[in-house]
Design an enzyme around this catalytic site. Structure first.
Site, mmCIF file in Angstrom:
data_model
loop_
_atom_site.group_PDB
_atom_site.id
_atom_site.type_symbol
_atom_site.label_atom_id
_atom_site.label_comp_id
_atom_site.label_asym_id
_atom_site.label_seq_id
_atom_site.Cartn_x
_atom_site.Cartn_y
_atom_site.Cartn_z
ATOM 1 N N LYS A 129 49.453 60.837 35.963
ATOM 2 C CA LYS A 129 48.447 61.569 36.054
ATOM 3 C C LYS A 129 47.131 60.863 35.643
ATOM 4 C CE LYS A 129 49.037 62.054 30.875
ATOM 5 N NZ LYS A 129 49.075 63.128 29.898
ATOM 6 N N HIS B 129 36.571 28.151 38.069
ATOM 7 C CA HIS B 129 36.527 28.123 36.614
ATOM 8 C C HIS B 129 37.877 28.512 36.027
ATOM 9 C CE1 HIS B 129 36.094 32.708 36.945
ATOM 10 N NE2 HIS B 129 36.611 32.748 35.883
#
Length: 500
Positions: free
Chosen positions: A267, A143
């Site tokens: 983090k 696609h």
């Protein structure tokens, strides 16, 4: 939606930077709230080729299991265009040295808007299941490729090249760039092969379709949107990841070429893993749901039976014909009185009336080397050993589940930066990650269904399935089976304690 905006009424400066609010189109999106889109994007939205996406369900057959999953590729595409603009704005604000131009931003947003133009009826069902069965595994068609072809068809049919020029774009170069963004470029490959932008802008290729590590705004939108409509919890926070995105140079290839990649704060490593966990959860509970799975197979079978008469697969060779193909093909077959479509119609009637094959059982397979064909043959032999007839009434299917990186650890493809050294990219160390993370990131689910109506055969087949799974799906040798039984007996036999 119909917005008539004459781009020729505004000069280039009015379209970039100091755009009057009245020429921006505001959408009230169920996920992102009120969003504004550039008038060229609105021009694209208001075409027949793009409006077709209103009639293609985002989750394909998932709507037959989850009544809330009624959303379409249309709103998802608008959401991706919006998030692409948000990420570009975030990078430009923090790093003006990247020299991201207004033209760069517009091209990336257009790619986000048009990245799903090539989806066929019922989304992935069409290019993963239907087309390979009709055209053969050697027919290389996806696609993404169709999206590029449909985009070029859209531009030509609606005479948008001149509109692009008014917005400061170079149609010859930027149409190529947008096509590359839609299909995706692996930014780790050397030497640099993309032609739309030079190597110093490689990070732009990681926004819409990231072939390097799978983090892109396409996933950010459909994770949030699908979870919302499915009623599933989404632990991944794409807004945080967007805010902590930054471009850093990374060495790639044997030549140690330095190339700019999109990186994230250290983090945010757990948040990155949450993204892949969310993907797995969506696949396990929704995309690869056992009932969704069998309904997709039935829809595929109906399309296959209707193909000769309706020439469905031939549409991929002609974008004008393909632009008229959508989920409406289901109703076209279902409500047809044509005798040529009788067999296909009967399959769809069983879906509507909920006369679905019965689910026999499911098992996780730890080995990859055995083909689906081998498993089907072994299941037939297992039925024969139990004197169960009607082999043709059983269906064996294998579902592949992973975290988006085909079994690799997702985090291995990511680069992070620290607060102290924001321009230095590095990979997260193993000791910095949670010990709760899985060791394996890939599995195969083996499922068996029964399409007959004999309750006795159903009960016998369920017992047969349990024995078959215990025997490793008929893949064990007699010696291996005896060894397994011996080890099982040793673990379960109580040990005698000698009393002195």
């Amino acid at each position: 939606m119909n917005v008539n905006i004459c781009l020729h009424c505004f000069n280039r400066n009015s379209l970039f930077g100091e755009t009057p609010e009245e020429i921006m189109k505001v959408f009230n999106d169920s996920i992102h709230g009120h969003i504004e889109l550039h008038p060229l994007l609105v021009k694209i939205i208001d075409t027949l080729e793009f409006q077709r996406l209103r009639n293609i369900k985002q989750l394909g057959a998932g709507y037959w299991v989850y009544p809330g999953a009624s959303h379409n590729r249309f709103e998802h595409s608008i959401g991706v265009a919006y998030l692409a603009g948000c990420l570009i704005n975030s990078l430009r604000e923090k790093q003006p040295e990247l020299k991201i131009t207004d033209e760069d931003k517009l091209c990336v947003q257009i790619a986000g808007l048009c990245h799903d133009l090539g989806h066929g009826p019922f989304s992935h069902l069409f290019d993963i299941m239907f087309i390979p069965e009709i055209r053969g595994s050697g027919f290389q068609w996806k696609h993404e490729r169709a999206s590029v072809e449909m985009f070029h068809h859209l531009v030509k049919t609606n005479e948008l090249r001149e509109e692009m020029e008014v917005c400061g774009l170079n149609p010859d170069a930027d149409l190529l760039f947008i096509g590359e963004l839609i299909q995706g470029v692996n930014t780790s490959d050397t030497p640099w092969t993309a032609r739309g932008r030079t190597e110093d802008k490689s990070f732009l290729y990681e926004i819409v379709a990231n072939k390097r590590n799978g983090i892109d705004v396409d996933k950010w939108d459909y994770f949030a949107r699908d979870c919302h409509h499915l009623g599933l919890r989404n632990s991944f926070d794409h807004q945080r990841l967007l805010k902590f995105a930054r471009v850093c140079e990374v060495e790639v290839g044997e030549e140690k070429v330095r190339r700019p990649f999109i990186c994230f704060r250290d983090k945010e490593a757990d948040n990155v893993y949450d993204m892949f966990r969310t993907r797995y959860t969506l696949h396990r509970q929704a995309y690869q749901h056992k009932t969704v799975n069998i309904i997709e197979i039935m829809i595929k079978d109906a399309l296959v039976k209707a193909n000769d008469h309706l020439k469905i697969s031939a549409a991929v060779d002609n974008m004008e014909h393909y632009s008229k193909l959508s989920d409406q093909i289901f109703d076209q077959i279902l409500f047809s009185s044509d005798d040529e479509l009788k067999d296909a119609r009967m399959i769809l009637e069983r879906i509507v009336k909920r006369r679905l094959p019965k689910f026999i059982g499911e098992a996780r397979m730890m080995q990859d080397e055995f083909s689906e064909k081998t498993l089907k043959e072994n299941w037939t032999r297992a039925l024969e050993t139990q004197n169960i007839k009607s082999h043709v009434d059983f269906m064996v299917t294998v579902v592949h589940m992973d975290h988006g990186m085909k079994g690799k650890k997702p985090i291995d493809s990511f680069y992070f930066y620290s607060k102290r050294n924001p321009d230095t990219a590095f990979k997260i160390k193993k000791y910095q990650l949670s010990s709760f993370l899985p060791e394996r990131f890939y599995e195969r689910l083996l499922r068996v269904y029964y399409s007959g109506s004999d309750e006795q055969i159903l009960e016998e087949a369920q017992k047969c399935f349990e024995l078959w799974c215990k025997n490793m799906f008929g893949l064990q040798t007699e010696e291996e089976e005896a060894q397994q039984d011996s080890e099982m007996n040793e673990r379960t036999t109580p040990k005698r304690i000698k009393l002195s």
